[in-house]
Each structure stands twice: as C-alpha cells, then as structure tokens.
Design a protein around this motif. Structure first.
Motif, PDB file in Angstrom:
ATOM      1  N   HIS B 230      36.432  -9.214  12.274  1.00 26.01           N
ATOM      2  CA  HIS B 230      36.538  -8.596  13.603  1.00 26.01           C
ATOM      3  C   HIS B 230      37.831  -7.782  13.704  1.00 26.01           C
ATOM      4  O   HIS B 230      38.586  -7.876  14.667  1.00 26.01           O
ATOM      5  CB  HIS B 230      36.469  -9.651  14.713  1.00 26.01           C
ATOM      6  N   GLY B 231      38.025  -6.955  12.679  1.00 27.91           N
ATOM      7  CA  GLY B 231      39.268  -6.183  12.594  1.00 27.91           C
ATOM      8  C   GLY B 231      39.511  -5.294  13.794  1.00 27.91           C
ATOM      9  O   GLY B 231      40.627  -5.232  14.316  1.00 27.91           O
ATOM     10  N   ALA B 232      38.457  -4.604  14.238  1.00 28.41           N
ATOM     11  CA  ALA B 232      38.657  -3.642  15.325  1.00 28.41           C
ATOM     12  C   ALA B 232      39.021  -4.324  16.634  1.00 28.41           C
ATOM     13  O   ALA B 232      39.668  -3.720  17.487  1.00 28.41           O
ATOM     14  CB  ALA B 232      37.400  -2.808  15.510  1.00 28.41           C
ATOM     15  N   ASP B 233      38.598  -5.575  16.786  1.00 30.00           N
ATOM     16  CA  ASP B 233      38.897  -6.261  18.046  1.00 30.00           C
ATOM     17  C   ASP B 233      40.405  -6.353  18.271  1.00 30.00           C
ATOM     18  O   ASP B 233      40.894  -6.235  19.396  1.00 30.00           O
ATOM     19  CB  ASP B 233      38.285  -7.666  18.054  1.00 30.00           C
ATOM     20  N   VAL B 234      41.131  -6.566  17.188  1.00 27.00           N
ATOM     21  CA  VAL B 234      42.588  -6.648  17.306  1.00 27.00           C
ATOM     22  C   VAL B 234      43.160  -5.280  17.655  1.00 27.00           C
ATOM     23  O   VAL B 234      43.979  -5.148  18.567  1.00 27.00           O
ATOM     24  CB  VAL B 234      43.207  -7.184  15.992  1.00 27.00           C
ATOM     25  N   CYS B 235      42.709  -4.259  16.927  1.00 23.90           N
ATOM     26  CA  CYS B 235      43.239  -2.916  17.186  1.00 23.90           C
ATOM     27  C   CYS B 235      42.900  -2.456  18.602  1.00 23.90           C
ATOM     28  O   CYS B 235      43.712  -1.846  19.297  1.00 23.90           O
ATOM     29  CB  CYS B 235      42.678  -1.917  16.181  1.00 23.90           C
ATOM     30  N   MET B 236      41.654  -2.775  19.015  1.00 24.61           N
ATOM     31  CA  MET B 236      41.209  -2.322  20.331  1.00 24.61           C
ATOM     32  C   MET B 236      41.887  -3.078  21.469  1.00 24.61           C
ATOM     33  O   MET B 236      41.737  -2.711  22.635  1.00 24.61           O
ATOM     34  CB  MET B 236      39.690  -2.485  20.462  1.00 24.61           C
ATOM     35  N   GLY B 237      42.599  -4.117  21.116  1.00 25.58           N
ATOM     36  CA  GLY B 237      43.392  -4.801  22.147  1.00 25.58           C
ATOM     37  C   GLY B 237      44.299  -3.815  22.862  1.00 25.58           C
ATOM     38  O   GLY B 237      44.537  -3.924  24.063  1.00 25.58           O
ATOM     39  N   CYS B 238      44.813  -2.849  22.118  1.00 23.64           N
ATOM     40  CA  CYS B 238      45.663  -1.819  22.727  1.00 23.64           C
ATOM     41  C   CYS B 238      45.015  -0.441  22.712  1.00 23.64           C
ATOM     42  O   CYS B 238      45.279   0.363  23.595  1.00 23.64           O
ATOM     43  CB  CYS B 238      47.003  -1.726  21.998  1.00 23.64           C
ATOM     44  N   HIS B 239      44.197  -0.143  21.703  1.00 22.21           N
ATOM     45  CA  HIS B 239      43.684   1.226  21.564  1.00 22.21           C
ATOM     46  C   HIS B 239      42.336   1.387  22.252  1.00 22.21           C
ATOM     47  O   HIS B 239      41.342   1.735  21.613  1.00 22.21           O
ATOM     48  CB  HIS B 239      43.605   1.603  20.090  1.00 22.21           C
ATOM     49  N   GLY B 240      42.277   1.140  23.529  1.00 17.98           N
ATOM     50  CA  GLY B 240      41.056   1.413  24.286  1.00 17.98           C
ATOM     51  C   GLY B 240      40.304   0.193  24.766  1.00 17.98           C
ATOM     52  O   GLY B 240      39.377   0.321  25.558  1.00 17.98           O
ATOM     53  N   GLY B 241      40.686  -0.978  24.299  1.00 18.11           N
ATOM     54  CA  GLY B 241      39.954  -2.176  24.693  1.00 18.11           C
ATOM     55  C   GLY B 241      40.188  -2.588  26.119  1.00 18.11           C
ATOM     56  O   GLY B 241      39.310  -3.114  26.783  1.00 18.11           O
ATOM     57  N   ARG B 242      41.401  -2.355  26.571  1.00 15.31           N
ATOM     58  CA  ARG B 242      41.723  -2.676  27.965  1.00 15.31           C
ATOM     59  C   ARG B 242      42.256  -1.417  28.634  1.00 15.31           C
ATOM     60  O   ARG B 242      43.405  -1.339  29.050  1.00 15.31           O
ATOM     61  CB  ARG B 242      42.748  -3.804  28.011  1.00 15.31           C
TER      62      ARG B 242
END
Lengths: 221, 285
Positions: B230-242
């Motif tokens: 779930h690599g993208a989940d970590v990145c998306m924490g800042c890059h568009g996830g919230r």
C-alpha cells in the motif's frame, strides 16, 4: 429468496468507501455576501448584531470588519473589508470535521454547523483560509456564521445585513452578485464586483461565495 | 465670549475627576488586587509587543520559547464527549479510517506537533507556520512597524497564510496530467499496483529536502509501505489524500541526477527552489 449478507464484508466495504470518498456538495443555488469596501464606514453594527443574535461571549467574532490603512502622506488611504463565513463552494472546514458537525445545504449552499457535535479539535479553524470558524474558549467548541439560516428559512435576511446602516452589506445569489445583475444597495450604479481583494487568501483554495466592491488600493492586479 | 469659555473650562475640570471617580467605583477588589490587575495588564501588553512576535526575531524563535506562554497549544485536548453526547472515540472522519492514520482523536496542533507520526516524519516548528506580525495590523503592511507590502506571512483574518503553509500537504494531487497518467490516481492506481515508487524510483528523486520534513524517514516509510502493498497510501497522506483545498501546491522543482539540462515543458512556471527559510543548511563545524 434473499441472499444473506456477510456483514463483515459489508463493514469492510463501507469503511473503504468512506475512507476514499469526499465530494463537495453542489447546491441548486449558492447564497453569498456582498460588501462595499469603499462606502462602509466601519461602525461594526453588523459585528454587534451578529454577536447579539448568536449570544457570543468576548472573543469569538463570526463577522469582522477590518480597517485597512496605509500609504505615506499625501498618498494615504483607508478602507474596510468585512468578512464572516464565505460559505465556500468547496469548503475546507467541512471535510476536516471528524464528527460531521459541519455540512453544506443543497438548496442554497449555506455551510452550517451544529456546535453541539463539536469535540473542539480545531481542525476546521486551522483549515479555513478566511478565519471563519471561531473558537469559544469557555465552551471549548467551534462556532461559526451560518448566514442566520433560521432567518433565511423565514424569508428574511441575516442580522448583520439588517443592522447595516449604510446598506453596504447584503446577500444574494452569488453568481448574480458577481455579474452585477442582482439589485442591491451595496453595489452602486457604476460599481463592479470582484471575488478577491488585496491581502485576502487565494479564492482558488476553496472558492468562497463573496463579492466585494473594492477600494482602488484594495484591487488585486 | 471669554466668559463662556471659562464656564466651559470649569465644567470640564469638574467633570474629569468625577468621571475618573465613577470609573474607579466600577472596579472590584482591594487596591492591592487592582494594582496587580494593572501590572498583569502591563505584562500582557509587554508580552504582546515582545520582539519575539515580530520579524526578524520570530524566525529564530524556538518551540520552547513560544510554548512558555502559549501552553494551551499542547495542553488543550479534545472534549471526550460533545455537548450532544457524541463520544470523541466513536466518531472518525473518512480520512481517519485510512491505514496510515493512527491514534486517538486529538487537537489540530497536537496532531501536527506531538503525535508519533508527526514526530517521525515531520519537523514542524511553531514558526514554520507562524511568521509573526504587528498585532495592530489587520492586513500586511498597514502599520508603521510593518514588513514589506508584498509579505505573504498572513492574510485577512488569519495569522497564518494557508496557501504558503497548509497547502503544501493539503492540496490536490499535483498534476496527474503533467505526469502523463491516463486518469486521476484513483482511476489508474491499480495499473501501478498502488505504488508511487514504481515510477518515482528514478524520477523526481530529490524530494522532501526541506527543514520542516524528515526526508530519510519519509523515504523509509514509503519503502516499508511499498513492501506492504500500500505504498501510495503513505504518499497520498500528504499528496492529495487529505486535500482540503482545490488546488495543488506548486512544489519547487529540483532536477534529479541524470536529468537532461534545461526546464521541461511541464515545469515551466514552477519555482526552482524552496522558500529560503525552509532550505536545509549544513550544521557549522
């Protein structure tokens, strides 16, 4: 015959959906404020009427009249910018709220809050680019302008608008306020409205529903 | 004429002490208490106008200095139960149900400064966001002690400018069109096994090199997540996830090694370096 649902799977699917979904509400019509920065005399009657209506203690101010002054003699200037909640098209406060205390009405785009659901995490306060959510230190909750939604539903205008002795503050459908087709005393015969004035946070952040008649020194180039 | 002025002067002279006396009558407490209140008031004013609240001193202020007075920033906790009886532990926002979100409900400031993940991945200081200004100012540049007119340190009604602070991590996923992806990340992530590092192992590898982030820890977290699927989940924490805001942050473009010289088309209007106050400096020997 109905299939028996595997509730564990349903719960997991629901959590996955909830975790990935946030779509801003698209209202049928969007209400917004208009303020004439030039003709406002800064009497703060709107602020007081708001505090009175909402029973606010010292500290929180849903509406704020800001005195912008500057220049050097003889080129000096002074004008007022008046803002409360801008009932943004895509509000930043709404998705931050962990308890669902903030929502946007589909019929008129009002961003309302039920402060009795607030747990005081203050995320909405931080996220709003326009300083609308206000911290009530006594109650340890956030409160904010809801455009006097009870007055709106009764066919009247908000207290701040009704208190404005100069008639420079008004509400209306924001599209019509922006294109100048809404008849209001806040916009003069030769005035043009703008979406942003100097020193205001970038409207592209949340698309605030507000129009200004700007002072010549307050125009954004 | 002069007689009228004399009468006016007499009335004024008599009124001033009377008003002062009446004003004094409104106060409560002993003279000692009143004196203490006066002293507190002066101390409050002195603290308000402490040079630490102004530029340039605030740029070097430590968290300890700020929190010595602003203790409530970390001491305040969320209400365990809302006024309507909603338990804080029972309510979670959609973003709090992601695998990368851990811990109990907490306040905004504590989430950014005190939680284990904040300490692991970030190095946020009070002055990362709070750049200071004259308390008399309602807009930048409107007081005698103001910074330059083009200062973007704060905006109307806000002591912090979200566009230069919050937007860095709470903006939209930055430009999937620029990356020549066929759709938004949500639409195409399964092609990449939900892994940002599938491409970013070789492109845009000079990242997070700013003093408010812990670049090595972020890389380690991304690699660990990649191994967990779930690599993208970590990145998306800042890059568009919230993404609270509707625009992406224009990150500075630092060319990565082996990148051809010149500015590529997709980076035409992008800044070429981070704000100077965030650039990492080597410790002096």
């Amino acid at each position: 015959m109905t299939n028996k649902l595997d509730m564990k799977k349903v719960k997991v699917a629901l959590e996955r959906k909830v975790a990935q979904t946030y779509e801003p509400v698209k209202p049928a019509m969007q209400f917004g404020f208009v303020h004439n920065n030039v003709d406002c005399i800064g009497c703060r009657a709107c602020e007081i009427a708001c505090k009175d209506k909402n029973g606010l203690p010292p500290g929180p101010r849903f509406r704020r009249v800001m005195y912008i002054e500057g220049g050097t003699y003889p080129e000096v200037f002074a004008y007022k910018v008046n803002m409360s909640c801008n009932h943004c098209a895509e509000p930043a406060c709404l998705p931050t709220c962990p308890t669902g205390a903030i929502w946007k009405r589909t019929k008129d785009g009002i961003v309302d809050i039920d402060s009795t659901l607030c747990i005081g995490c203050r995320r909405c306060e931080a996220a709003c680019p326009y300083g609308a959510p206000q911290w009530n230190p006594k109650e340890q909750i956030i409160q904010k302008c809801n455009l006097c939604v009870d007055e709106i539903d009764a066919g009247r205008k908000p207290y701040c608008v009704m208190a404005c002795m100069m008639r420079v503050l008004d509400i209306g459908p924001i599209d019509k306020l922006w294109d100048g087709s809404f008849k209001t005393t806040a916009i003069g015969p030769h005035d043009e409205t703008v979406r942003q004035v100097k020193n205001m946070a970038n409207p592209e952040l949340t698309k605030p529903s507000i129009a200004f008649v700007p002072h010549r020194k307050g125009k954004v180039k | 004429m002069s007689k009228r002025y004399a009468i006016f002067g007499f009335i004024t002279a008599a009124l001033i002490p009377l008003v002062a006396l009446l004003a004094g009558c409104g106060k409560t407490g002993t003279p000692e208490q009143q004196a203490q209140e006066g002293l507190d008031s002066k101390n409050h004013l002195r603290a308000t106008y402490d040079p630490l609240h102004f530029k340039p001193a605030i740029a070097n202020a430590t968290n300890e200095q700020c929190l010595a007075c602003h203790r409530e920033v970390l001491e305040d906790r969320v209400r365990s139960v809302s006024m309507a009886g909603v338990k804080a532990e029972d309510t979670k926002a959609w973003y709090q149900q992601l695998t990368t979100y851990k811990g109990e409900q907490d306040t905004f400031h504590r989430r950014h400064l005190e939680t284990p993940m904040a300490k692991e991945l970030m190095n946020l200081q009070c002055n990362t966001c709070h750049e200071g200004h004259d308390p008399r100012e309602e807009a930048p540049g409107s007081s005698a002690t103001a910074a330059a007119q083009d200062d973007r340190g704060f905006t109307l009604r806000k002591q912090v400018n979200p566009e230069t602070t919050c937007l860095k991590c709470h903006g939209q996923f930055p430009g999937w069109e620029l990356m020549r992806l066929p759709g938004t990340w949500d639409e195409v992530k399964h092609y990449f096994k939900n892994d940002c590092l599938a491409c970013h192992v070789s492109t845009r590898t000079q990242r997070h090199q700013v003093n408010y982030l812990k670049a090595d820890a972020i890389e380690a977290a991304a690699v660990a997540a990649k191994e967990g699927g779930h690599g993208a989940d970590v990145c998306m924490g800042c890059h568009g996830g919230r993404a609270w805001y509707r625009i992406p942050y224009p990150y500075a473009r630092n060319p990565w090694p082996e990148m051809p010289e010149g500015t590529p088309e997709w980076a035409t209007d992008r800044p070429t370096h981070s704000e100077s106050r965030f650039i990492k400096t080597e410790p002096k020997p």
